[in-house]
Scaffold this active site. Structure first.
Site, PDB file in Angstrom:
ATOM      1  N   TYR A  21      53.873 -35.187  48.226  1.00  0.00           N
ATOM      2  CA  TYR A  21      54.150 -36.498  47.632  1.00  0.00           C
ATOM      3  C   TYR A  21      55.465 -37.096  48.120  1.00  0.00           C
ATOM      4  O   TYR A  21      55.817 -38.209  47.718  1.00  0.00           O
ATOM      5  CB  TYR A  21      54.212 -36.382  46.109  1.00  0.00           C
ATOM      6  N   HIS A  26      54.589 -43.861  45.222  1.00  0.00           N
ATOM      7  CA  HIS A  26      54.877 -43.528  43.834  1.00  0.00           C
ATOM      8  C   HIS A  26      56.230 -42.837  43.676  1.00  0.00           C
ATOM      9  O   HIS A  26      56.743 -42.734  42.561  1.00  0.00           O
ATOM     10  CB  HIS A  26      53.770 -42.601  43.312  1.00  0.00           C
ATOM     11  N   TYR A  73      55.738 -34.127  36.964  1.00  0.00           N
ATOM     12  CA  TYR A  73      54.738 -35.070  37.460  1.00  0.00           C
ATOM     13  C   TYR A  73      54.850 -36.366  36.656  1.00  0.00           C
ATOM     14  O   TYR A  73      55.264 -36.376  35.494  1.00  0.00           O
ATOM     15  CB  TYR A  73      53.308 -34.507  37.458  1.00  0.00           C
ATOM     16  N   ASN A  75      53.109 -38.653  35.085  1.00  0.00           N
ATOM     17  CA  ASN A  75      52.535 -39.030  33.796  1.00  0.00           C
ATOM     18  C   ASN A  75      53.186 -38.329  32.611  1.00  0.00           C
ATOM     19  O   ASN A  75      52.952 -38.707  31.466  1.00  0.00           O
ATOM     20  CB  ASN A  75      51.030 -38.752  33.786  1.00  0.00           C
ATOM     21  N   ASP A 100      58.453 -47.207  40.908  1.00  0.00           N
ATOM     22  CA  ASP A 100      57.695 -48.104  41.772  1.00  0.00           C
ATOM     23  C   ASP A 100      56.990 -49.133  40.898  1.00  0.00           C
ATOM     24  O   ASP A 100      56.857 -48.947  39.688  1.00  0.00           O
ATOM     25  CB  ASP A 100      56.671 -47.313  42.584  1.00  0.00           C
ATOM     26  N   ASN A 121      52.499 -45.364  34.117  1.00  0.00           N
ATOM     27  CA  ASN A 121      52.348 -44.183  33.270  1.00  0.00           C
ATOM     28  C   ASN A 121      53.646 -43.405  33.061  1.00  0.00           C
ATOM     29  O   ASN A 121      53.846 -42.791  32.013  1.00  0.00           O
ATOM     30  CB  ASN A 121      51.273 -43.259  33.834  1.00  0.00           C
TER      31      ASN A 121
END
Length: 203
Positions: A21, A26, A73, A75, A100, A121
């Site tokens: 990632y 994101h 993470y 969320n 973002d 989220n």
């Protein structure tokens, strides 16, 4: 207002941990934290692993400043931010969260004093766990995909000219954070929320 300057004690950059990632859209928040750390004098901030995060503590303009990269993470970002802020005695109004934003054109910046999660989220989780939406925000635009799933888009990386423009946006976002720390939110909003961001070179 002069009282605004130096009012931020915790800066949170949102993203997802892991090499897969690292350069995704994101992870704009992580990228801004990394840019700030690269620009601060070597040895000024020390890293620790606490509150399910990489936490960097140091001094900026003579005051203690904490930078946080949650490793929960996206969320579940609130599971990291809320415990750290409570442990340090930092109120929601003293937190700046960098994320973002799909609804801003690529490279555009937008600072806000508070508000809703805007469908993000990570922000939604922080609001829920803090029990407050009163934290400051810096949103970095990534735009929406012309086609395809949004989830795939935000987890994808940049290529070519788009990557160059986004790198410029990350640098400008770091500058915006330093303006918040030095001059306060109002001054930073006046400078960086300009309708066209005409001096960024980003269209």
């Amino acid at each position: 207002m002069a009282s605004e300057a130096g009012g931020i004690k915790l800066i949170v950059g949102l993203g997802n941990p892991g090499a897969e990632y690292a350069n995704s859209r994101h992870n704009a928040g992580f990228m801004v934290i990394e840019k700030l750390l690269a620009e601060f004098p070597t040895g000024r901030f020390t890293m620790s692993h606490t509150a399910q995060s990489n936490v960097y503590t140091g001094k900026y303009r003579g005051k203690t400043l904490v930078l946080q990269m949650p490793l929960t993470y996206m969320n579940a970002s609130g599971d990291a931010v809320a415990p750290l802020s409570r442990r340090l005695g930092i109120s929601a109004g003293e937190i700046l969260v960098i994320s973002d934003d799909l609804d801003l054109a690529p490279g555009r910046l937008r600072l806000r004093q508070g508000g809703s999660d805007g469908g993000h989220n990570g922000l939604k989780s922080i609001i829920a766990k803090l029990g407050s939406s009163g934290f400051k925000r810096l949103r970095v635009g990534i735009g929406r995909p012309e086609a395809g799933a949004t989830a795939d888009y935000v987890l994808s990386g940049f290529e070519g000219d788009e990557e160059k423009s986004f790198t410029m946006a990350i640098s400008r976002a770091a500058e915006a954070v330093k303006t918040v720390l030095g001059a306060g939110m109002t001054a930073a909003m006046n400078k960086f929320n300009a309708a066209e961001n005409s001096d960024t070179g980003i269209k």
